[in-house]
Design an enzyme around this catalytic site. Sequence first.
Site: not given
Length: 302
Positions: A75, A46-48
């Site tokens: 996160h 979902s995110e990097t």
Amino acid sequence: METRQVSLVDAFTAEPLTGNPAGVVTDADGLTDDQMRAIASELGASETAFVVDSDDADRRLRFFTPEQEVDLCGHATIGAHAALFERGVVETGQHTMATERGVLDVETKADGTVWMDHGSVDLREVDLGHETAADALGVDVATLRDVGADLPMAVGDSGFPWLLVPVNYFEHLSGAAPDMAAIAAMCESVDAMGVYAFTFDTIAGESTLHARAFAPRAGITEDPVTGTGAAACGAFIRRHGAIDETVEQVVVEQGHFIDRPGTVKVDTDGSDVWVGGRGVTTMDGTLTVPAADDDEDGIIEA
């Protein structure tokens, strides 16, 4: 062709294949925005988090979903610092990171727990009918009215604006049937990116809240364990006096309904917030990056 070391790190957990997976690129200096976005899309988290040099802090972190850059991601911050700690790049103690939300403090503990300063949470109540929220979440309106008499819906922003929706009981939150199009439209109407629905009715006795997060505007159907949401919600319930003053730490459980359970710890006075959790690397490898002037849809090979 140019290659970079990339990882997937499960955050807010110490158990592999649980919690919230984040992409991590610990040496992202020289990558363009298009390259970062393409890498985030290829990794599929979902995110990097992309770690780059900074003149203002120990390091700078930039965060990309597969579709866009976001100011802050809890996160992915936990995941990035857990990976840096595993590799010996950071040691136990205090560190600083530059973000689009400013320079924030991070602390790594000897057991690998990472605590991050989320800064000050912006909270604003919204004029949104319970019927609208209930229809979007796929719950009976009574489940929102029951608790809404004492705790209003609000948008909380600690880097990612969440519409905070209190639900009376766990069984109703677990049985939600969210309509993603309706959630996206509702969130757009109140300048939020997603819905963070929560209840004080929990699975674990030590937990304060159980939460579910839906952010279709950011390309996320259901987020497993959400640092920015927990930060905003922790400040929200503290500010409204919804938890006893003797409760020193808000513990949020999340992710059980998509088989990615995890735990977020929140320390807050109702304004400033610190979020803590563990992280474990589940995949480590080399990724080939397309040249900066390649078409944005160019292929990335893992």
